[in-house]
Design a protein around this motif. Structure first.
Motif, mmCIF file in Angstrom:
data_model
loop_
_atom_site.group_PDB
_atom_site.id
_atom_site.type_symbol
_atom_site.label_atom_id
_atom_site.label_comp_id
_atom_site.label_asym_id
_atom_site.label_seq_id
_atom_site.Cartn_x
_atom_site.Cartn_y
_atom_site.Cartn_z
ATOM 1 N N ASP A 6 -57.988 24.926 -7.469
ATOM 2 C CA ASP A 6 -56.892 24.428 -6.646
ATOM 3 C C ASP A 6 -56.219 23.256 -7.356
ATOM 4 O O ASP A 6 -56.860 22.252 -7.643
ATOM 5 N N HIS A 8 -54.370 21.089 -6.189
ATOM 6 C CA HIS A 8 -54.311 19.909 -5.333
ATOM 7 C C HIS A 8 -55.554 19.029 -5.460
ATOM 8 O O HIS A 8 -55.558 17.898 -4.970
ATOM 9 N N LEU A 9 -56.590 19.528 -6.115
ATOM 10 C CA LEU A 9 -57.793 18.718 -6.315
ATOM 11 C C LEU A 9 -57.499 17.465 -7.130
ATOM 12 O O LEU A 9 -58.228 16.477 -7.042
ATOM 13 N N ARG A 38 -58.825 12.817 5.211
ATOM 14 C CA ARG A 38 -57.837 13.111 4.180
ATOM 15 C C ARG A 38 -58.347 12.516 2.876
ATOM 16 O O ARG A 38 -58.598 11.308 2.783
ATOM 17 N N ALA A 59 -51.137 16.399 6.846
ATOM 18 C CA ALA A 59 -51.073 17.126 5.571
ATOM 19 C C ALA A 59 -49.649 17.570 5.287
ATOM 20 O O ALA A 59 -49.154 17.438 4.167
ATOM 21 N N PRO A 65 -52.915 17.499 1.146
ATOM 22 C CA PRO A 65 -53.412 18.764 1.682
ATOM 23 C C PRO A 65 -54.922 18.942 1.761
ATOM 24 O O PRO A 65 -55.386 19.836 2.450
ATOM 25 N N ILE A 66 -55.707 18.116 1.095
ATOM 26 C CA ILE A 66 -57.151 18.370 1.066
ATOM 27 C C ILE A 66 -57.887 17.428 2.014
ATOM 28 O O ILE A 66 -57.722 16.216 1.966
ATOM 29 N N ARG A 77 -64.830 20.980 1.911
ATOM 30 C CA ARG A 77 -63.448 20.525 1.771
ATOM 31 C C ARG A 77 -62.530 21.719 1.983
ATOM 32 O O ARG A 77 -62.887 22.852 1.655
ATOM 33 N N TRP A 78 -61.326 21.459 2.483
ATOM 34 C CA TRP A 78 -60.355 22.514 2.779
ATOM 35 C C TRP A 78 -58.983 22.081 2.284
ATOM 36 O O TRP A 78 -58.609 20.909 2.410
ATOM 37 N N CYS A 79 -58.242 23.015 1.719
ATOM 38 C CA CYS A 79 -56.867 22.751 1.294
ATOM 39 C C CYS A 79 -55.925 23.490 2.235
ATOM 40 O O CYS A 79 -55.974 24.721 2.334
ATOM 41 N N GLN A 82 -53.434 25.824 -0.067
ATOM 42 C CA GLN A 82 -54.049 27.026 -0.627
ATOM 43 C C GLN A 82 -54.733 27.870 0.443
ATOM 44 O O GLN A 82 -55.069 29.031 0.204
ATOM 45 N N VAL A 86 -62.350 24.327 -0.946
ATOM 46 C CA VAL A 86 -62.294 23.883 -2.351
ATOM 47 C C VAL A 86 -63.477 22.999 -2.664
ATOM 48 O O VAL A 86 -64.105 22.442 -1.817
#
Length: 86
Positions: A6, A8-9, A38, A59, A65-66, A77-79, A82, A86
């Motif tokens: 991802d 966004h990580l 967040r 978000a 977003p994560i 963890r969630w995005c 995506q 993640v």
């Protein structure tokens, strides 16, 4: 099998929770179900099962977003972009 990373990580930072509960729910005395942290800014918001869904709103509004679960015994963890763990 292809493993996708991802993008966004790169936004994840060491953070401290901003409040002991959902910031906005505490201010308005609204209930929440579960809390999400967040991982870019430390904002604490409520989950999608909560009436106000503040974590998702934050978000979208701030581009963070994560999230990670702030529930005891959960380590994930969630995005939101995506739509994946993640």
């Amino acid at each position: 099998m292809t493993v996708r990373t991802d993008p966004h990580l790169t936004l994840v930072r060491p953070v401290t929770p901003s409040a002991p509960g959902c910031e906005e729910c505490l201010a308005t005395r609204s209930p929440w179900i579960h809390l999400r942290l967040r991982l870019t800014c430390g904002h604490v918001g409520c989950c999608d099962s909560s009436p106000n869904r503040r974590a998702r709103r934050h978000a979208a509004a701030d581009g963070h977003p994560i999230v990670a679960s702030l529930e005891g015994g959960e380590d994930w963890r969630w995005c939101f972009v995506q739509v994946a763990f993640v």
